[in-house]
Scaffold this motif. Structure first.
Motif, PDB file in Angstrom:
ATOM      1  N   LEU A 168      -8.512  10.162  -9.324  1.00  0.00           N
ATOM      2  CA  LEU A 168      -7.307  10.893  -9.989  1.00  0.00           C
ATOM      3  C   LEU A 168      -7.431  10.889 -11.168  1.00  0.00           C
ATOM      4  CD1 LEU A 168      -3.945   8.833  -8.837  1.00  0.00           C
ATOM      5  CD2 LEU A 168      -4.257  11.020  -8.615  1.00  0.00           C
ATOM      6  N   LEU A 191      -8.993  13.843 -11.762  1.00  0.00           N
ATOM      7  CA  LEU A 191      -8.429  14.744 -11.491  1.00  0.00           C
ATOM      8  C   LEU A 191      -8.056  15.728 -12.552  1.00  0.00           C
ATOM      9  CD1 LEU A 191      -7.075  17.001  -9.391  1.00  0.00           C
ATOM     10  CD2 LEU A 191      -5.431  15.121  -9.099  1.00  0.00           C
ATOM     11  N   PHE A 192      -6.982  14.329 -13.202  1.00  0.00           N
ATOM     12  CA  PHE A 192      -6.541  14.752 -14.674  1.00  0.00           C
ATOM     13  C   PHE A 192      -7.273  15.230 -15.290  1.00  0.00           C
ATOM     14  CE2 PHE A 192      -3.616  10.944 -13.544  1.00  0.00           C
ATOM     15  CZ  PHE A 192      -2.602  11.492 -13.086  1.00  0.00           C
ATOM     16  N   MET A 195       3.927  23.920 -18.561  1.00  0.00           N
ATOM     17  CA  MET A 195       3.359  23.803 -20.646  1.00  0.00           C
ATOM     18  C   MET A 195       2.101  25.183 -19.857  1.00  0.00           C
ATOM     19  SD  MET A 195       3.270  20.870 -22.013  1.00  0.00           S
ATOM     20  CE  MET A 195       2.136  20.969 -23.164  1.00  0.00           C
ATOM     21  N   LEU A 196       1.437  25.246 -18.746  1.00  0.00           N
ATOM     22  CA  LEU A 196       0.554  26.484 -18.593  1.00  0.00           C
ATOM     23  C   LEU A 196       1.436  27.618 -18.365  1.00  0.00           C
ATOM     24  CD1 LEU A 196      -2.038  25.502 -15.899  1.00  0.00           C
ATOM     25  CD2 LEU A 196      -2.639  25.807 -18.636  1.00  0.00           C
ATOM     26  N   ASN A 248       4.492  27.480 -25.464  1.00  0.00           N
ATOM     27  CA  ASN A 248       3.276  26.133 -25.405  1.00  0.00           C
ATOM     28  C   ASN A 248       3.734  25.644 -27.065  1.00  0.00           C
ATOM     29  OD1 ASN A 248       2.335  23.741 -24.418  1.00  0.00           O
ATOM     30  ND2 ASN A 248       0.205  24.746 -24.585  1.00  0.00           N
ATOM     31  N   PHE A 267       2.822   1.761  -3.576  1.00  0.00           N
ATOM     32  CA  PHE A 267       1.535   2.095  -4.434  1.00  0.00           C
ATOM     33  C   PHE A 267       0.934   3.799  -3.987  1.00  0.00           C
ATOM     34  CE2 PHE A 267      -2.911   3.122  -5.404  1.00  0.00           C
ATOM     35  CZ  PHE A 267      -2.699   2.487  -6.566  1.00  0.00           C
ATOM     36  N   ILE A 290       0.669  -1.330  -0.209  1.00  0.00           N
ATOM     37  CA  ILE A 290       0.470  -0.094   0.094  1.00  0.00           C
ATOM     38  C   ILE A 290       0.783   1.395   0.156  1.00  0.00           C
ATOM     39  CG2 ILE A 290      -1.810   1.489   1.284  1.00  0.00           C
ATOM     40  CD1 ILE A 290      -3.171  -1.973   2.142  1.00  0.00           C
ATOM     41  N   VAL A 329      -8.879   0.706  -4.531  1.00  0.00           N
ATOM     42  CA  VAL A 329      -7.437   0.899  -6.115  1.00  0.00           C
ATOM     43  C   VAL A 329      -9.185   1.558  -6.947  1.00  0.00           C
ATOM     44  CG1 VAL A 329      -6.287   0.303  -7.741  1.00  0.00           C
ATOM     45  CG2 VAL A 329      -5.590  -0.151  -4.910  1.00  0.00           C
ATOM     46  N   LEU A 341       2.061  12.199 -10.149  1.00  0.00           N
ATOM     47  CA  LEU A 341       1.320  13.607  -9.924  1.00  0.00           C
ATOM     48  C   LEU A 341       2.038  14.286  -9.766  1.00  0.00           C
ATOM     49  CD1 LEU A 341      -1.428  12.892  -6.820  1.00  0.00           C
ATOM     50  CD2 LEU A 341      -1.686  13.866  -9.507  1.00  0.00           C
ATOM     51  N   TYR A 384       2.725  19.807 -16.246  1.00  0.00           N
ATOM     52  CA  TYR A 384       1.409  20.585 -16.617  1.00  0.00           C
ATOM     53  C   TYR A 384       1.110  21.815 -16.193  1.00  0.00           C
ATOM     54  CZ  TYR A 384      -3.386  22.325 -16.043  1.00  0.00           C
ATOM     55  OH  TYR A 384      -4.642  22.688 -15.604  1.00  0.00           O
ATOM     56  N   PHE A 400      -9.897  -3.877  -0.580  1.00  0.00           N
ATOM     57  CA  PHE A 400      -7.998  -3.255  -1.062  1.00  0.00           C
ATOM     58  C   PHE A 400      -8.404  -2.504  -2.587  1.00  0.00           C
ATOM     59  CE2 PHE A 400      -6.140  -5.571   2.312  1.00  0.00           C
ATOM     60  CZ  PHE A 400      -5.444  -4.591   2.609  1.00  0.00           C
ATOM     61  N   TRP A 457       3.832  14.661 -13.565  1.00  0.00           N
ATOM     62  CA  TRP A 457       2.030  15.527 -14.431  1.00  0.00           C
ATOM     63  C   TRP A 457       2.141  16.399 -14.366  1.00  0.00           C
ATOM     64  CZ3 TRP A 457      -2.322  17.298 -15.427  1.00  0.00           C
ATOM     65  CH2 TRP A 457      -3.187  16.064 -15.828  1.00  0.00           C
ATOM     66  N   PHE A 458       2.072  16.822 -13.255  1.00  0.00           N
ATOM     67  CA  PHE A 458       1.333  18.382 -12.660  1.00  0.00           C
ATOM     68  C   PHE A 458       2.847  19.271 -12.653  1.00  0.00           C
ATOM     69  CE2 PHE A 458      -2.217  16.841 -10.746  1.00  0.00           C
ATOM     70  CZ  PHE A 458      -3.090  17.533 -11.100  1.00  0.00           C
ATOM     71  N   ARG A 466      -7.966  28.593 -19.286  1.00  0.00           N
ATOM     72  CA  ARG A 466      -6.480  28.894 -19.508  1.00  0.00           C
ATOM     73  C   ARG A 466      -6.270  29.550 -20.483  1.00  0.00           C
ATOM     74  NH1 ARG A 466      -2.762  29.533 -15.280  1.00  0.00           N
ATOM     75  NH2 ARG A 466      -1.016  29.957 -16.997  1.00  0.00           N
ATOM     76  N   LYS A 467      -7.303  28.809 -21.351  1.00  0.00           N
ATOM     77  CA  LYS A 467      -7.222  28.926 -23.056  1.00  0.00           C
ATOM     78  C   LYS A 467      -5.669  28.199 -24.103  1.00  0.00           C
ATOM     79  CE  LYS A 467     -10.562  33.310 -23.163  1.00  0.00           C
ATOM     80  NZ  LYS A 467     -10.338  32.994 -21.868  1.00  0.00           N
ATOM     81  N   ALA A 468      -5.540  27.103 -23.253  1.00  0.00           N
ATOM     82  CA  ALA A 468      -4.303  26.844 -24.468  1.00  0.00           C
ATOM     83  C   ALA A 468      -4.842  26.047 -25.651  1.00  0.00           C
ATOM     84  CB  ALA A 468      -4.628  25.318 -23.623  1.00  0.00           C
ATOM     85  N   SER A 522      -8.043  18.817 -15.057  1.00  0.00           N
ATOM     86  CA  SER A 522      -6.906  19.938 -14.990  1.00  0.00           C
ATOM     87  C   SER A 522      -7.145  20.197 -16.570  1.00  0.00           C
ATOM     88  CB  SER A 522      -5.858  19.071 -14.830  1.00  0.00           C
ATOM     89  OG  SER A 522      -6.301  18.795 -13.697  1.00  0.00           O
ATOM     90  N   LEU A 523      -7.232  19.080 -17.570  1.00  0.00           N
ATOM     91  CA  LEU A 523      -7.279  19.449 -18.842  1.00  0.00           C
ATOM     92  C   LEU A 523      -8.048  20.017 -19.428  1.00  0.00           C
ATOM     93  CD1 LEU A 523      -6.227  15.563 -20.288  1.00  0.00           C
ATOM     94  CD2 LEU A 523      -4.858  17.388 -20.014  1.00  0.00           C
ATOM     95  N   ARG A 569       3.667  28.723 -20.239  1.00  0.00           N
ATOM     96  CA  ARG A 569       4.168  28.694 -21.168  1.00  0.00           C
ATOM     97  C   ARG A 569       3.007  28.990 -22.706  1.00  0.00           C
ATOM     98  NH1 ARG A 569       8.803  23.850 -22.646  1.00  0.00           N
ATOM     99  NH2 ARG A 569      10.407  25.049 -20.843  1.00  0.00           N
ATOM    100  N   ILE A 570       2.162  29.478 -21.921  1.00  0.00           N
ATOM    101  CA  ILE A 570       0.971  29.606 -23.448  1.00  0.00           C
ATOM    102  C   ILE A 570       1.095  31.713 -23.380  1.00  0.00           C
ATOM    103  CG2 ILE A 570      -1.362  29.826 -23.040  1.00  0.00           C
ATOM    104  CD1 ILE A 570      -2.024  28.083 -21.826  1.00  0.00           C
ATOM    105  N   TYR A 607      -9.699  22.851 -17.681  1.00  0.00           N
ATOM    106  CA  TYR A 607      -9.395  23.719 -16.968  1.00  0.00           C
ATOM    107  C   TYR A 607      -8.483  24.615 -17.999  1.00  0.00           C
ATOM    108  CZ  TYR A 607      -7.092  27.699 -13.870  1.00  0.00           C
ATOM    109  OH  TYR A 607      -6.265  28.750 -13.856  1.00  0.00           O
ATOM    110  N   ALA A 608      -7.111  23.799 -18.251  1.00  0.00           N
ATOM    111  CA  ALA A 608      -6.342  23.941 -19.244  1.00  0.00           C
ATOM    112  C   ALA A 608      -6.791  25.036 -20.710  1.00  0.00           C
ATOM    113  CB  ALA A 608      -5.506  22.983 -19.820  1.00  0.00           C
TER     114      ALA A 608
END
Lengths: 41, 150
Positions: free
Chosen positions: B16, B19-20, A37-38, B101, A19, A16, B9, A27, A34, B5, A30-31, B31-33, B23-24, A40-41, B26-27
């Protein structure tokens, strides 16, 4: 510390924790990219 | 009955993923990506040129070939919004603006388009980041944004 021989009470704490560490690492990577890149906009 | 368990998971993976995905969006929204587009090909894209639409809106039509970009140097004012169009006359080339970017592929017979805004003055280097032959490392261009600052 002696490991429990009772399979009913076994909790895979090491797995656990490993993991959770992998999720945190994912995270961060990835962030990290992320927000880079934000910025650099 | 699902193992606790396994259930935890699955819940963590769904949270998760949510969240990803949030975030996409949101950008893209707040944020006008910009998302790169592939446009229908037309011979006119093989003519390199810079069009000024208004005071701070430009179009740059880049043509990549072994081993240079045309136009090699472009001057634009600070705060410009630029539509970039890219095609290639020979092989596949990369198009990367340092510290922006922007990451395009120049494909012969194809047109890539993106929009980028230059709010800071400076010399923005453009490099090819797809190996395209012996002169690949020299293939670059510059976008000069009101530099030195006036």
């Amino acid at each position: 510390m002696q490991a429990s021989n009772n399979p009913e009470k076994f909790v895979p704490r090491g797995a656990i924790a490993f993991f959770a560490l992998l999720v945190v690492l994912g995270l961060i990577i990835w962030f990290g990219i992320y927000f880079l890149m934000l910025s650099r906009i | 009955m699902i193992d606790k368990f396994e259930r935890n998971v699955i819940i963590a993976a769904l949270l998760l993923s949510g969240l990803f995905i949030f975030s996409l969006f949101y950008a893209l929204g707040a944020r006008k990506a910009d998302v790169t587009e592939c446009l229908p090909y037309d011979k006119s894209y093989e003519t390199a040129r810079v069009n000024q639409i208004d005071k701070t809106t430009y179009q740059i039509f880049y043509v990549a070939r072994m081993w240079s970009f045309e136009p090699a140097i472009t001057y634009i004012p600070v705060g410009s919004e630029v539509d970039l169009f890219l095609t290639s006359q020979d092989v596949v080339h990369g198009f990367d603006i340092y510290n922006k970017n922007v990451n395009l592929m120049g494909v012969p017979g194809g047109v890539a388009k993106t929009t980028v805004r230059f709010d800071q003055p400076g010399v923005y280097k453009v490099v090819c980041h797809e190996f395209c032959g012996t002169g690949h490392q020299n293939m670059q261009a510059e976008i000069i944004v009101n530099y030195p600052k006036k």
